[in-house]
Design an enzyme around this catalytic site. Sequence first.
Site, PDB file in Angstrom:
ATOM      1  N   GLU A 166     -58.039  -8.520  55.338  1.00 38.74           N
ATOM      2  CA  GLU A 166     -56.278  -9.576  55.299  1.00 38.74           C
ATOM      3  C   GLU A 166     -57.142 -10.492  55.864  1.00 38.74           C
ATOM      4  O   GLU A 166     -57.537 -11.070  56.994  1.00 38.74           O
ATOM      5  CB  GLU A 166     -55.905  -8.903  56.575  1.00 38.74           C
ATOM      6  CG  GLU A 166     -54.280 -10.145  56.495  1.00 38.74           C
ATOM      7  CD  GLU A 166     -53.468  -9.403  57.635  1.00 38.74           C
ATOM      8  OE1 GLU A 166     -52.987  -8.306  58.320  1.00 38.74           O
ATOM      9  OE2 GLU A 166     -52.565 -10.167  57.785  1.00 38.74           O
ATOM     10  N   ARG A 225     -62.896   4.358  62.920  1.00 38.52           N
ATOM     11  CA  ARG A 225     -63.569   2.548  62.731  1.00 38.52           C
ATOM     12  C   ARG A 225     -64.508   2.826  63.890  1.00 38.52           C
ATOM     13  O   ARG A 225     -65.295   3.148  64.576  1.00 38.52           O
ATOM     14  CB  ARG A 225     -62.553   2.392  63.057  1.00 38.52           C
ATOM     15  CG  ARG A 225     -61.481   2.336  64.669  1.00 38.52           C
ATOM     16  CD  ARG A 225     -60.736   1.267  64.463  1.00 38.52           C
ATOM     17  NE  ARG A 225     -59.892   0.876  63.691  1.00 38.52           N
ATOM     18  CZ  ARG A 225     -59.602  -0.284  62.713  1.00 38.52           C
ATOM     19  NH1 ARG A 225     -59.667  -1.333  64.029  1.00 38.52           N
ATOM     20  NH2 ARG A 225     -58.860  -0.771  62.187  1.00 38.52           N
ATOM     21  N   LYS A 268     -58.305  -8.395  65.742  1.00 40.78           N
ATOM     22  CA  LYS A 268     -58.649  -9.627  65.550  1.00 40.78           C
ATOM     23  C   LYS A 268     -57.334 -10.956  66.574  1.00 40.78           C
ATOM     24  O   LYS A 268     -57.831 -12.039  66.578  1.00 40.78           O
ATOM     25  CB  LYS A 268     -57.658  -9.945  64.270  1.00 40.78           C
ATOM     26  CG  LYS A 268     -59.580  -9.596  63.292  1.00 40.78           C
ATOM     27  CD  LYS A 268     -58.966 -10.156  62.019  1.00 40.78           C
ATOM     28  CE  LYS A 268     -58.950  -8.596  61.082  1.00 40.78           C
ATOM     29  NZ  LYS A 268     -58.399  -9.004  59.405  1.00 40.78           N
TER      30      LYS A 268
HETATM   31  P1  ATP Z   1     -56.514  -5.699  62.939  1.00 35.05           P
HETATM   32  O1  ATP Z   1     -55.969  -5.070  63.254  1.00 35.05           O
HETATM   33  O2  ATP Z   1     -57.453  -6.132  64.303  1.00 35.05           O
HETATM   34  O3  ATP Z   1     -56.122  -6.672  62.383  1.00 35.05           O
HETATM   35  P2  ATP Z   1     -58.204  -4.678  60.191  1.00 35.05           P
HETATM   36  O4  ATP Z   1     -58.576  -2.984  60.269  1.00 35.05           O
HETATM   37  O5  ATP Z   1     -56.203  -4.572  59.879  1.00 35.05           O
HETATM   38  O6  ATP Z   1     -57.815  -5.374  61.961  1.00 35.05           O
HETATM   39  P3  ATP Z   1     -58.548  -5.548  57.723  1.00 35.05           P
HETATM   40  O7  ATP Z   1     -58.529  -7.037  57.232  1.00 35.05           O
HETATM   41  O8  ATP Z   1     -57.585  -4.793  57.664  1.00 35.05           O
HETATM   42  O9  ATP Z   1     -58.409  -5.910  59.315  1.00 35.05           O
HETATM   43  O10 ATP Z   1     -59.823  -4.473  57.658  1.00 35.05           O
HETATM   44  C1  ATP Z   1     -60.522  -5.169  56.124  1.00 35.05           C
HETATM   45  C2  ATP Z   1     -61.214  -3.486  56.084  1.00 35.05           C
HETATM   46  O11 ATP Z   1     -62.282  -3.425  56.728  1.00 35.05           O
HETATM   47  C3  ATP Z   1     -60.048  -2.397  56.468  1.00 35.05           C
HETATM   48  O12 ATP Z   1     -60.274  -1.468  55.384  1.00 35.05           O
HETATM   49  C4  ATP Z   1     -60.452  -1.517  57.784  1.00 35.05           C
HETATM   50  O13 ATP Z   1     -60.162  -0.169  57.832  1.00 35.05           O
HETATM   51  C5  ATP Z   1     -61.640  -2.017  58.045  1.00 35.05           C
HETATM   52  N1  ATP Z   1     -61.327  -2.207  59.503  1.00 35.05           N
HETATM   53  C6  ATP Z   1     -61.295  -3.340  59.889  1.00 35.05           C
HETATM   54  N2  ATP Z   1     -61.907  -3.049  61.515  1.00 35.05           N
HETATM   55  C7  ATP Z   1     -63.318  -1.769  61.292  1.00 35.05           C
HETATM   56  C8  ATP Z   1     -63.751  -1.210  61.904  1.00 35.05           C
HETATM   57  N3  ATP Z   1     -63.192  -1.553  63.505  1.00 35.05           N
HETATM   58  N4  ATP Z   1     -64.541  -0.358  61.469  1.00 35.05           N
HETATM   59  C9  ATP Z   1     -64.791   0.325  60.198  1.00 35.05           C
HETATM   60  N5  ATP Z   1     -64.060  -0.709  59.413  1.00 35.05           N
HETATM   61  C10 ATP Z   1     -63.287  -1.471  60.063  1.00 35.05           C
HETATM   62 MG    MG Z   2     -54.759  -4.440  57.678  1.00 35.46          MG
END
Ligand code: ATP
Ligand code: MG
Length: 561
Positions: A37, A264, A274
């Site tokens: 995102e 994760r 984030k």
């Molecule tokens: P946040 O909840 O902090 O905004 P997010 O997971 O929603 O983080 P995205 O931009 O949606 O962030 O993540 C893009 C991809 O990266 C998704 O497929 C997510 O599962 C993966 N991802 C995000 N954080 C991690 C992590 N700590 N370890 C492994 N994969 C991750």
């Molecule tokens: Mg997300």
Amino acid sequence: MSTEEASKPTNFIRHIIDADIAASKNNGKVATRFPPEPNGYLHIGHAKSIVLNFGVAEDYNGTCNLRFDDTNPEKEDVDFIHAIQEDVHWLGFDWQDRLFYASDYFEKIYEFALELIKAGKAYVCDLSAEETREYRGTLKEAGRASPFRERAVEENLDLLERMKLGEFKDGSRVLRAKIDMASPNMNMRDPTLYRIRHGVVHHQTGDEWSIYPMYDFTHPISDALEGITHSLCTLEFADHRPLYDWVLDNISIDCHPQQIEFSRLNLQYTVMSKRKLTQLVEEGLVNGWDDPRMPTIAGLRRRGFTPASIREFCLRIGISKVENSVEMGMLEATIRDDLNSNAPRRMGVLNPLKVIIENYPEGQVEELNSANHPQNEEFGKRKIPFSREVYIDREDFRESANKKFKRLVLDKEVRLRSGYVIRCDQVIKDEQGEITELRCSYDPETLGKNPEGRKVKGVIHWVSAAHAVQAEVRLYDRLFNHPTPDDGKDGVDFKERINPQSLIALNNCMLEPSLADAEPGERFQFEREGYFCRDTGSEDKLVFNRTVTLRDSWAKEEQKS
Ligand code: ATP
Ligand code: MG
């Protein structure tokens, strides 16, 4: 030293893919995607997902798409879109011509919503957010049907159309799937598919839409439209998988990717949410998204990490379904290994103390040969100027010390790296008793060899005073002084756990002259001090960032506590 090329990783996801290929599922094709995102910069957790998705695609002759999951216009920004692309490329991966936006599919997603309404599988609901929550029930109690659940198809079609045209206020209505208000899985209790977002300008679609599809509706459709075979996501989406499957089973689309969840990455001594990273940036607690203390890819890059070290780290931690927390020492060890093999050696004096070698002729300069790497001759040698006045580090001198202190002591000898043995004859102090200068003498017979019958064990680094270049050196350390800064325990906010020592800027460091020509981003070992990289954000000023120390100093601390 990279084990990356040597062996392909094995993990449960690759086992599933192997089995799918053996069974000719998807005609043996593998298509993955990385779906960030654009509401922040990528961090080391994303790197885990990138290495997995692009890595799988690479190893199975498949494809990996980069898709911006852009359904929250308020929080998203084109700057993030650019930064994310830069970071994925920098990590060494390429989506070729497969850059997509979920917003590219808004029209199609809307069509599928109409389909669901016509099939009696979705309805417009006028409950407020609070009422919706009440009606949803609890884990122990079934939910109740919304009074709008049996709305006529025609009315639903009309209302959704008018929601789209912007006739209604935010929050006044949503489109919901009609699934099962008694499902033990809360995600299946008539989840929201569309919400109203009025008057916001989306970075891709402008003000064309007044409604935006929810992640759980958008994601399966985007995956299917792109022909994804394996939709890899983190564990918190396991409970959403039934909804993912429901959406694809109930719309007219003939592709049904398989969602597979993995744990994760949680990394100690930092935060990865984030929302929290945004807070650090917006409240000025760090110097932007690429602050070298941030766990962002941009921060790690500026800190001096290499793409190979981050990829290697992701391979070392592996992929599983077990929630765990990785020690920061593991990330630091990976870059240390990389730079130990690949960074040329240089000398830099961080806390300079002037040394005058009184028996060395005034005005004389010698060019001494020094190896750029102790184990690898391919790095070659360089010339370092030596003259009557040099700087050594304050830490490397004591007026008196026991035998364990293998550096310079008054009336004792030490070797200058790649140079001569010197003896300290006199200590000069100012009125406050602070040492300002050392008077020494050198032994001309000691260049490159130990003097007969004398063993000089200590070797220290130095620079010629007249030739040194002055620089700022930023000693970075872990951003937090607590292994799980955002655990919320003891009611302590994560921001109170910021390590006050996480950045120490030394303004008057003296470096060997060749470092004046270092390229921004170029990495070195400063002998006996650590690994450093020339800062990329400091214009004409000579600034070096410490990437990592030579040894893990936190490991000792942690053992003690
Ligand atoms: P946040 O909840 O902090 O905004 P997010 O997971 O929603 O983080 P995205 O931009 O949606 O962030 O993540 C893009 C991809 O990266 C998704 O497929 C997510 O599962 C993966 N991802 C995000 N954080 C991690 C992590 N700590 N370890 C492994 N994969 C991750
Ligand atoms: Mg997300």
